[in-house]
Write an enzyme that holds these catalytic residues in place. Structure first.
Site, PDB file in Angstrom:
ATOM      1  N   LYS A  32       6.593   9.899  -3.194  1.00  0.00           N
ATOM      2  CA  LYS A  32       6.332  10.358  -4.776  1.00  0.00           C
ATOM      3  C   LYS A  32       7.066   9.318  -5.596  1.00  0.00           C
ATOM      4  O   LYS A  32       6.486   8.991  -6.623  1.00  0.00           O
ATOM      5  CB  LYS A  32       7.259  12.021  -5.005  1.00  0.00           C
ATOM      6  CG  LYS A  32       7.315  12.349  -6.265  1.00  0.00           C
ATOM      7  CD  LYS A  32       8.447  13.065  -6.647  1.00  0.00           C
ATOM      8  CE  LYS A  32       9.682  12.217  -6.911  1.00  0.00           C
ATOM      9  NZ  LYS A  32      10.793  12.716  -7.832  1.00  0.00           N
ATOM     10  N   LYS A  58      15.692   3.181 -11.876  1.00  0.00           N
ATOM     11  CA  LYS A  58      15.590   3.807 -10.595  1.00  0.00           C
ATOM     12  C   LYS A  58      14.501   3.392  -9.923  1.00  0.00           C
ATOM     13  O   LYS A  58      14.395   3.055  -8.790  1.00  0.00           O
ATOM     14  CB  LYS A  58      15.688   5.295 -10.824  1.00  0.00           C
ATOM     15  CG  LYS A  58      15.406   6.219  -9.573  1.00  0.00           C
ATOM     16  CD  LYS A  58      16.522   5.983  -8.651  1.00  0.00           C
ATOM     17  CE  LYS A  58      16.274   6.652  -7.204  1.00  0.00           C
ATOM     18  NZ  LYS A  58      16.501   8.256  -7.325  1.00  0.00           N
ATOM     19  N   THR A 101      14.264  12.230 -10.574  1.00  0.00           N
ATOM     20  CA  THR A 101      13.754  10.999 -10.342  1.00  0.00           C
ATOM     21  C   THR A 101      12.267  11.299 -10.936  1.00  0.00           C
ATOM     22  O   THR A 101      11.504  12.035 -10.139  1.00  0.00           O
ATOM     23  CB  THR A 101      13.724  10.150  -8.875  1.00  0.00           C
ATOM     24  OG1 THR A 101      14.789   9.861  -8.658  1.00  0.00           O
ATOM     25  CG2 THR A 101      12.972   9.035  -8.918  1.00  0.00           C
TER      26      THR A 101
END
Length: 289
Positions: free
Chosen positions: A241, A173, A98
């Site tokens: 994050k 995502k 990711t």
């Protein structure tokens, strides 16, 4: 059977690489920054390990990466002894990290310079999804490369979709994480409210989960949340994050994400409580402190 390299054996990558070997039947060579973990993987699944990403990727038809962040990704692909240093023409780099859409586009260009294909392919489904081989994979890249890569990705996935050109998988995502953040906060507030109101949370969820309020988070996390247990999934450090990537992209494209920005701050509060490695459902702990 294809020759496959897998770089990055964290809680997601370790089982994903295992599915490529066992379920996919591929010839898999792995690399991990901690060599002991690569050796443990090779012993468990009967594959091979390599001392560098370049060695792992040499002669591979497909090279997978699943590491921590943009900088880690650049290091194992474009850095010294990185995978792209040794990838053969026609090979395909598939990134499950990711990361940002920006680094996905960088990698696509770098792969093209080596006459290689590239797919950004972040995943959703958490550790359990990785271990059970039922991840959702959101892909960015050209259609011809995707069609070659999909049968290999299928080894660890339940759903694999091409969302658009390079970077589109990462952008999808980001939407996934936006939706999860709001859902978990809503669920945390609902459970908190129910407790304060003196209701039986199990009975409440049994009823409302069958209606419009139902969600994966409710079905899979309400029991552990109600019990005050928060070690059952994706850690807050990683969620922050991811949300940092989301908010950075939003500043770039002008999207307004007030709820996401607020929930990101709430996760910061949980970190300050010492909950860095608690799972994302621990937003409830912040309300109950």
């Amino acid at each position: 059977m294809a020759k496959v390299a897998f770089i990055g054996l964290g809680v997601m990558g370790f089982p994903m690489a295992g599915h490529l070997k066992v379920k996919g039947g591929h010839d898999v060579t792995v690399y991990n920054r901690t060599a002991e973990k690569a050796a443990a993987w090779a012993e468990k699944f009967g594959g091979k390990s390599a001392p560098t990403p370049a060695e792992a990727a040499k002669a591979a038809d497909f090279v997978f990466t699943c590491v921590g962040n943009d900088d880690d990704l650049r290091s194992v692909t474009m850095g010294e002894n990185g995978a792209l240093e040794s990838m053969k023409p026609g090979a395909i780099l598939i990134d499950n990290t990711t990361a940002s859409a920006e680094v996905a586009r960088e990698l696509c260009a770098a792969a093209k310079d080596k006459s290689c294909g590239f797919i950004d392919a972040p995943v959703s489904g958490g550790q359990a999804g990785a271990e059970n081989g039922v991840l959702t994979v959101m892909c960015g890249g050209d259609e011809a490369t995707f069609e070659k890569a999909k049968p290999v990705i299928d080894a660890y996935a339940r759903m694999v979709g091409l969302m658009g050109p390079a970077g589109a998988g990462q952008l999808t995502k980001m939407i996934n994480q936006i939706c999860i953040a709001g859902l978990v906060q809503g669920l945390a507030e609902g459970i908190h409210f129910g407790k304060r109101a003196g209701l039986d949370i199990e009975k409440v969820v049994e009823v409302i989960s069958k209606g419009a309020a139902g969600s994966w988070q409710m079905e899979n996390r309400h029991k552990t949340m109600n019990a005050g247990k928060y070690d059952f999934g994706f850690a807050i450090d990683w969620m922050r994050k991811d949300l940092g990537i989301v908010l950075s992209e939003a500043r770039r494209n002008g999207a307004k994400l007030p709820v996401t920005a607020l929930v990101d701050q709430f996760y910061g509060d949980v970190q300050a409580m010492g909950g860095n490695r608690w799972d994302t459902s621990s937003l409830l702990a912040r309300l109950e402190k």
